[in-house]
Design a protein around this motif. Structure first.
Motif, PDB file in Angstrom:
ATOM      1  N   SER A 114       0.830  -1.207   0.000  1.00 42.39           N
ATOM      2  CA  SER A 114       0.000   0.000   0.000  1.00 42.39           C
ATOM      3  C   SER A 114       0.860   1.250   0.000  1.00 42.39           C
ATOM      4  O   SER A 114       0.633   2.189  -0.782  1.00 42.39           O
ATOM      5  CB  SER A 114      -0.923   0.001   1.228  1.00 42.39           C
ATOM      6  N   THR A 144      -7.132   7.530  -4.041  1.00 40.68           N
ATOM      7  CA  THR A 144      -7.872   7.350  -2.798  1.00 40.68           C
ATOM      8  C   THR A 144      -7.421   6.086  -2.072  1.00 40.68           C
ATOM      9  O   THR A 144      -6.914   5.150  -2.704  1.00 40.68           O
ATOM     10  CB  THR A 144      -9.379   7.223  -3.088  1.00 40.68           C
ATOM     11  N   PRO A 145      -7.615   6.031  -0.758  1.00 42.46           N
ATOM     12  CA  PRO A 145      -7.316   4.796  -0.014  1.00 42.46           C
ATOM     13  C   PRO A 145      -8.109   3.607  -0.537  1.00 42.46           C
ATOM     14  O   PRO A 145      -7.623   2.472  -0.520  1.00 42.46           O
ATOM     15  CB  PRO A 145      -7.717   5.150   1.422  1.00 42.46           C
ATOM     16  N   GLU A 146      -9.327   3.853  -1.021  1.00 41.89           N
ATOM     17  CA  GLU A 146     -10.156   2.764  -1.551  1.00 41.89           C
ATOM     18  C   GLU A 146      -9.521   2.141  -2.790  1.00 41.89           C
ATOM     19  O   GLU A 146      -9.534   0.912  -2.958  1.00 41.89           O
ATOM     20  CB  GLU A 146     -11.549   3.292  -1.883  1.00 41.89           C
ATOM     21  N   LEU A 147      -8.945   2.980  -3.649  1.00 39.55           N
ATOM     22  CA  LEU A 147      -8.275   2.448  -4.834  1.00 39.55           C
ATOM     23  C   LEU A 147      -7.053   1.630  -4.430  1.00 39.55           C
ATOM     24  O   LEU A 147      -6.821   0.535  -4.965  1.00 39.55           O
ATOM     25  CB  LEU A 147      -7.855   3.582  -5.771  1.00 39.55           C
ATOM     26  N   ALA A 190      -6.493  -0.006  -1.641  1.00 43.16           N
ATOM     27  CA  ALA A 190      -6.928  -1.281  -1.060  1.00 43.16           C
ATOM     28  C   ALA A 190      -7.416  -2.231  -2.145  1.00 43.16           C
ATOM     29  O   ALA A 190      -7.141  -3.445  -2.096  1.00 43.16           O
ATOM     30  CB  ALA A 190      -8.030  -1.025  -0.036  1.00 43.16           C
ATOM     31  N   TRP A 191      -8.124  -1.705  -3.147  1.00 40.41           N
ATOM     32  CA  TRP A 191      -8.617  -2.528  -4.250  1.00 40.41           C
ATOM     33  C   TRP A 191      -7.458  -3.127  -5.042  1.00 40.41           C
ATOM     34  O   TRP A 191      -7.477  -4.313  -5.396  1.00 40.41           O
ATOM     35  CB  TRP A 191      -9.498  -1.659  -5.151  1.00 40.41           C
ATOM     36  N   SER A 249      -8.628   6.349 -11.015  1.00 36.83           N
ATOM     37  CA  SER A 249      -9.717   6.040 -10.089  1.00 36.83           C
ATOM     38  C   SER A 249      -9.953   4.534 -10.082  1.00 36.83           C
ATOM     39  O   SER A 249      -9.406   3.791 -10.898  1.00 36.83           O
ATOM     40  CB  SER A 249     -10.997   6.749 -10.518  1.00 36.83           C
ATOM     41  N   ARG A 250     -10.828   4.115  -9.170  1.00 38.65           N
ATOM     42  CA  ARG A 250     -11.196   2.696  -9.125  1.00 38.65           C
ATOM     43  C   ARG A 250     -11.917   2.291 -10.407  1.00 38.65           C
ATOM     44  O   ARG A 250     -11.698   1.196 -10.936  1.00 38.65           O
ATOM     45  CB  ARG A 250     -12.067   2.427  -7.903  1.00 38.65           C
TER      46      ARG A 250
END
Length: 222
Positions: free
Chosen positions: A160, A175-178, A180-181, A212-213
């Motif tokens: 990460s 983003t943190p979400e991306l 983690a994905w 982006s995701r």
């Protein structure tokens, strides 16, 4: 300085400082070994591990502290009046036989001169030294006698942090979400992290979109 001495300038790269090194259990032993200099009992050290895990960063940290000459197997200094770091010793296997034999002899003599002059030697490479294809027995024995630390497989936290750093190096906000994905789906290696960031950056530029995701799904699938 002798005409035969080869030196490289170490650029003031803010991403290669001790403070910016991404610490994790998988690299703790290597970082501790670098930090222990100049109290190396044998005045030399090997750091090995797969691509993208921090060998070069550790070499930069140590070289600044030791004011070391930087070298690679195919560009070794002839006259040594300082400590030396030789990176990418695994590249010996990619040299043609005459060049590899010459590089091995030069590295053997460099090893001896550096230590005889009271300086220190840091060597880095992918894999362990017994995979570097060293044919010169005297050099192989010197490598076997050199203390070694190995960078382990990266943890989720390290992957990460590495992804965040690689995106930031390209001035890309993510983003943190991306992150983690990506960590859940990518191959678990430093080189894979670099490839993921490069592909997303290239696709974002091509499509005129932000990273982006949604973009990642279009590139790598769900």
């Amino acid at each position: 300085m002798s005409a035969g001495q080869l030196t490289f300038e170490w650029p003031a790269d803010p991403n290669m400082t001790r403070a910016r090194f991404l610490q994790a259990p998988s690299n703790a032993a290597a970082l501790a070994a670098v930090d222990a200099w100049p109290d190396w009992p044998s005045a030399k050290l090997i750091i090995c591990g797969e691509a993208g895990l921090g060998k070069s960063h550790l070499a930069h940290i140590w070289a600044r502290r030791a004011q070391a000459v930087r070298a690679t197997p195919d560009h070794l200094p002839q006259d040594v009046g300082a400590s030396v770091v030789v990176e990418d010793l695994h590249s010996l296997t990619h040299l043609a036989a005459p060049a590899r034999h010459a590089a091995e002899r030069a590295l053997f003599h460099l090893h001896n001169r550096v230590l005889e002059n009271g300086h220190s030697l840091l060597l880095t490479g992918r894999g362990r030294p017994d995979t570097w294809g060293v044919a010169l027995p005297d050099l192989a024995s010197r490598l076997t006698a050199t203390p070694l630390v190995q960078l382990g497989p990266p943890e989720d936290s390290l992957l990460s942090g590495l992804l965040v750093k690689l995106f930031a190096d390209r001035q890309l906000r993510v983003t943190p979400e991306l992150i983690a994905w990506l960590v859940k789906r990518m191959d678990r290696s430093g080189s894979a992290a670099g490839e993921v960031v490069e592909r997303l950056d290239a696709e974002a530029l091509r499509a005129g979109k932000n990273v982006s995701r949604t973009l990642a799904i279009s590139v790598f699938g769900g």
